[in-house]
Design a protein around this motif. Structure first.
Motif, PDB file in Angstrom:
ATOM      1  N   VAL A  14      41.888  90.556 101.456  1.00 45.54           N
ATOM      2  CA  VAL A  14      43.053  90.084 101.384  1.00 45.54           C
ATOM      3  C   VAL A  14      43.826  91.536 101.219  1.00 45.54           C
ATOM      4  CG1 VAL A  14      44.779  89.046  99.657  1.00 45.54           C
ATOM      5  CG2 VAL A  14      42.678  88.035  99.976  1.00 45.54           C
ATOM      6  N   ALA A  15      43.444  92.511 100.630  1.00 50.02           N
ATOM      7  CA  ALA A  15      44.256  93.981 100.347  1.00 50.02           C
ATOM      8  C   ALA A  15      44.383  94.396 101.726  1.00 50.02           C
ATOM      9  CB  ALA A  15      43.264  94.579  99.267  1.00 50.02           C
ATOM     10  N   THR A  16      43.291  94.514 102.570  1.00 49.58           N
ATOM     11  CA  THR A  16      43.577  95.223 103.600  1.00 49.58           C
ATOM     12  C   THR A  16      44.138  94.539 104.927  1.00 49.58           C
ATOM     13  OG1 THR A  16      41.192  94.577 104.284  1.00 49.58           O
ATOM     14  CG2 THR A  16      41.436  96.685 102.981  1.00 49.58           C
ATOM     15  N   GLY A  17      44.599  93.308 104.552  1.00 49.56           N
ATOM     16  CA  GLY A  17      45.208  92.504 105.768  1.00 49.56           C
ATOM     17  C   GLY A  17      44.308  91.911 106.566  1.00 49.56           C
ATOM     18  N   GLU A  18      42.955  91.804 106.253  1.00 47.11           N
ATOM     19  CA  GLU A  18      41.980  91.045 107.112  1.00 47.11           C
ATOM     20  C   GLU A  18      42.067  89.633 106.992  1.00 47.11           C
ATOM     21  OE1 GLU A  18      37.126  90.410 107.196  1.00 47.11           O
ATOM     22  OE2 GLU A  18      37.860  92.318 105.993  1.00 47.11           O
ATOM     23  N   ALA A  19      42.463  89.210 105.720  1.00 43.26           N
ATOM     24  CA  ALA A  19      43.001  87.760 105.630  1.00 43.26           C
ATOM     25  C   ALA A  19      44.495  87.464 104.823  1.00 43.26           C
ATOM     26  CB  ALA A  19      42.014  87.007 104.539  1.00 43.26           C
ATOM     27  N   ASP A  20      45.185  86.495 105.166  1.00 44.19           N
ATOM     28  CA  ASP A  20      46.256  86.377 104.714  1.00 44.19           C
ATOM     29  C   ASP A  20      46.322  85.923 103.334  1.00 44.19           C
ATOM     30  OD1 ASP A  20      47.762  86.911 107.199  1.00 44.19           O
ATOM     31  OD2 ASP A  20      46.970  84.889 107.847  1.00 44.19           O
ATOM     32  N   ALA A  21      45.369  85.409 102.896  1.00 45.24           N
ATOM     33  CA  ALA A  21      45.153  84.718 101.506  1.00 45.24           C
ATOM     34  C   ALA A  21      43.657  84.631 101.165  1.00 45.24           C
ATOM     35  CB  ALA A  21      45.953  83.363 101.224  1.00 45.24           C
ATOM     36  N   GLY A  22      43.394  84.564  99.795  1.00 42.34           N
ATOM     37  CA  GLY A  22      42.015  84.525  99.324  1.00 42.34           C
ATOM     38  C   GLY A  22      41.867  83.405  98.392  1.00 42.34           C
ATOM     39  N   LEU A  23      40.583  82.727  98.353  1.00 39.95           N
ATOM     40  CA  LEU A  23      40.224  82.064  97.557  1.00 39.95           C
ATOM     41  C   LEU A  23      39.094  82.511  96.802  1.00 39.95           C
ATOM     42  CD1 LEU A  23      40.839  78.337  99.106  1.00 39.95           C
ATOM     43  CD2 LEU A  23      42.001  79.594  97.303  1.00 39.95           C
ATOM     44  N   VAL A  24      39.093  82.763  95.562  1.00 40.26           N
ATOM     45  CA  VAL A  24      37.728  83.479  94.846  1.00 40.26           C
ATOM     46  C   VAL A  24      37.433  82.860  93.664  1.00 40.26           C
ATOM     47  CG1 VAL A  24      39.174  85.399  93.474  1.00 40.26           C
ATOM     48  CG2 VAL A  24      36.765  85.847  94.237  1.00 40.26           C
ATOM     49  N   ASP A  25      36.180  82.805  93.452  1.00 38.97           N
ATOM     50  CA  ASP A  25      35.594  82.096  92.029  1.00 38.97           C
ATOM     51  C   ASP A  25      34.861  83.003  91.248  1.00 38.97           C
ATOM     52  OD1 ASP A  25      32.636  80.816  92.378  1.00 38.97           O
ATOM     53  OD2 ASP A  25      33.438  81.688  94.146  1.00 38.97           O
ATOM     54  N   GLY A  26      34.790  82.559  89.868  1.00 41.03           N
ATOM     55  CA  GLY A  26      33.720  83.266  89.011  1.00 41.03           C
ATOM     56  C   GLY A  26      33.885  82.454  87.765  1.00 41.03           C
ATOM     57  N   ILE A  27      32.725  82.946  86.888  1.00 38.47           N
ATOM     58  CA  ILE A  27      32.872  82.431  85.585  1.00 38.47           C
ATOM     59  C   ILE A  27      33.774  83.228  84.440  1.00 38.47           C
ATOM     60  CG2 ILE A  27      30.779  81.057  85.900  1.00 38.47           C
ATOM     61  CD1 ILE A  27      29.347  83.608  84.250  1.00 38.47           C
ATOM     62  N   ALA A  28      34.304  82.673  83.485  1.00 37.26           N
ATOM     63  CA  ALA A  28      35.266  83.215  82.736  1.00 37.26           C
ATOM     64  C   ALA A  28      35.480  82.349  81.499  1.00 37.26           C
ATOM     65  CB  ALA A  28      36.524  83.466  83.459  1.00 37.26           C
ATOM     66  N   ALA A  29      36.003  82.938  80.417  1.00 37.10           N
ATOM     67  CA  ALA A  29      36.190  82.209  79.281  1.00 37.10           C
ATOM     68  C   ALA A  29      37.509  81.156  79.554  1.00 37.10           C
ATOM     69  CB  ALA A  29      36.766  83.111  78.028  1.00 37.10           C
ATOM     70  N   PRO A  30      37.811  80.082  78.901  1.00 32.23           N
ATOM     71  CA  PRO A  30      38.616  79.119  79.259  1.00 32.23           C
ATOM     72  C   PRO A  30      40.265  79.926  79.236  1.00 32.23           C
ATOM     73  CG  PRO A  30      37.247  78.011  77.829  1.00 32.23           C
ATOM     74  CD  PRO A  30      36.779  79.461  77.976  1.00 32.23           C
ATOM     75  N   SER A  31      41.006  79.647  80.498  1.00 34.21           N
ATOM     76  CA  SER A  31      42.140  80.369  80.574  1.00 34.21           C
ATOM     77  C   SER A  31      42.447  81.747  80.630  1.00 34.21           C
ATOM     78  CB  SER A  31      42.980  79.882  79.116  1.00 34.21           C
ATOM     79  OG  SER A  31      43.282  78.518  79.303  1.00 34.21           O
ATOM     80  N   ASP A  32      40.923  82.574  80.699  1.00 32.09           N
ATOM     81  CA  ASP A  32      41.119  84.097  81.170  1.00 32.09           C
ATOM     82  C   ASP A  32      40.969  84.104  82.606  1.00 32.09           C
ATOM     83  OD1 ASP A  32      41.016  84.624  78.374  1.00 32.09           O
ATOM     84  OD2 ASP A  32      38.929  85.528  78.435  1.00 32.09           O
ATOM     85  N   PRO A  33      41.690  85.167  83.068  1.00 33.69           N
ATOM     86  CA  PRO A  33      41.814  85.358  84.539  1.00 33.69           C
ATOM     87  C   PRO A  33      40.343  86.244  85.028  1.00 33.69           C
ATOM     88  CG  PRO A  33      42.905  87.198  83.368  1.00 33.69           C
ATOM     89  CD  PRO A  33      42.446  86.234  82.452  1.00 33.69           C
ATOM     90  N   LEU A  34      39.975  85.925  86.063  1.00 39.41           N
ATOM     91  CA  LEU A  34      38.822  86.543  86.824  1.00 39.41           C
ATOM     92  C   LEU A  34      39.053  88.129  86.760  1.00 39.41           C
ATOM     93  CD1 LEU A  34      37.868  84.483  89.805  1.00 39.41           C
ATOM     94  CD2 LEU A  34      37.045  84.286  87.571  1.00 39.41           C
ATOM     95  N   ARG A  35      38.161  88.699  86.626  1.00 35.01           N
ATOM     96  CA  ARG A  35      38.047  90.372  86.642  1.00 35.01           C
ATOM     97  C   ARG A  35      37.726  90.815  87.990  1.00 35.01           C
ATOM     98  NH1 ARG A  35      34.381  92.230  81.389  1.00 35.01           N
ATOM     99  NH2 ARG A  35      35.646  91.160  79.842  1.00 35.01           N
TER     100      ARG A  35
END
Length: 293
Positions: free
Chosen positions: A127-148
């Motif tokens: 996404v940052a380099t323009g290879e994609a217009d948008a990204g969908l990324v996943d991971g584990i986190a505490a509830p309501s905490d953003p991904l690192r």
């Protein structure tokens, strides 16, 4: 430090060959040698041994910085290019396999979409380099905490979904009848290492916080992206897997036991570059609006 010289050095170090780097970059071998020599002169340090071609200790240290430096430069160029780019009629989305949440899929336009599965760590860079217009990324986190996420460039992250996690194991497993399971109870179990199709074991070790290298032993490595195949492997006794609860059920012979401690969720986020946030119309903005609604 000239980034063109740095790119040449990285290619030579990666390929361990001046001639192979020249072919890859479209330069002459003499030009590649001059680039490396100029970079060494600029830094006042030898970066490569010549026979064989290999990084010196100083060269190894430079390689630790080079990837992030070059990626940041590519992201800056892509961000500025968006100011002059004409509005696009298509949408290119990069997604980690477990980030393909039904809500995100429903928000995609009916036509003009390219959807590509990438490893989690490559989605922000795409996404940052323009290879994609948008990204969908996943991971584990505490509830309501953003991904690192890596600090590559200004990225806007929006929560798409948070789901409970479940440990997938054979229906005959002694823990299969429980209403919940603790991660601490499974440190010494045998696990499936499936970095794309499930929660990576490295994340489990980091969350558990035990001694480095301890626990969560790999019984079998699965390099595919299909979560049902991963669950089927767990059902057949090849090892445990951690999956979002909605993706963990429905496989014959498998039991999905909710993870109750530590308190973690499977989180999916939409990533947009800074330039994409400025767009008031077009497929990127429409996709973002539909996800937020």
């Amino acid at each position: 430090m000239d980034p063109h010289l740095l790119r040449t050095y990285v290619a030579v170090a990666r390929l361990a060959s001046f001639s192979d780097a020249a072919r890859e970059l479209g330069y002459t071998q003499s030009a590649v040698s001059q680039h490396v020599a100029a970079l060494e002169a600029d830094l006042g340090l030898p970066l490569l041994t010549r026979r064989p071609v290999a990084p010196t200790p100083a060269g190894e240290r430079l390689l630790e910085h080079a990837g992030a430096l070059l990626l940041r430069l590519d992201a800056a160029r892509a961000d500025l290019d968006r100011f002059a780019a004409a509005p696009r009629a298509t949408l290119n989305v990069a997604a980690s396999p477990l980030a393909l949440h039904p809500r995100a899929l429903a928000a995609l336009p009916a036509t003009g979409v390219t959807l590509r599965a990438l490893p989690r760590d490559r989605v922000p860079a795409a996404v940052a380099t323009g290879e994609a217009d948008a990204g969908l990324v996943d991971g584990i986190a505490a509830p309501s905490d953003p991904l690192r996420l890596p600090d590559i460039a200004p990225l806007a992250a929006t929560r798409v979904a948070e789901e409970p996690l479940a440990v997938v194991l054979p229906a005959t497993h002694p823990l299969a009848g429980r209403t919940g399971v603790r991660l601490d109870d499974l440190v010494d179990a045998r696990w499936l290492d499936a970095p794309a199709a499930g929660v990576p074991l490295g994340e489990l070790r980091a969350v558990h916080g035990g001694p480095a290298g301890r626990g969560f032993r790999t019984a079998l490595r699965y390099e595919g992206t299909d979560t049902r195949t991963l669950a089927a492997l767990a059902a057949d006794g090849h090892g445990l897997a951690l999956l979002p609860l909605p993706a963990a059920g429905g496989v014959p012979g498998a039991a999905a036991v909710p993870l109750v401690a530590p308190r973690l969720v499977h989180r999916t986020e939409l990533l947009l570059a800074a330039g994409a946030r400025r767009e008031a119309a077009g497929p990127v903005a429409e996709f973002s609006r539909r996800l937020r609604s």
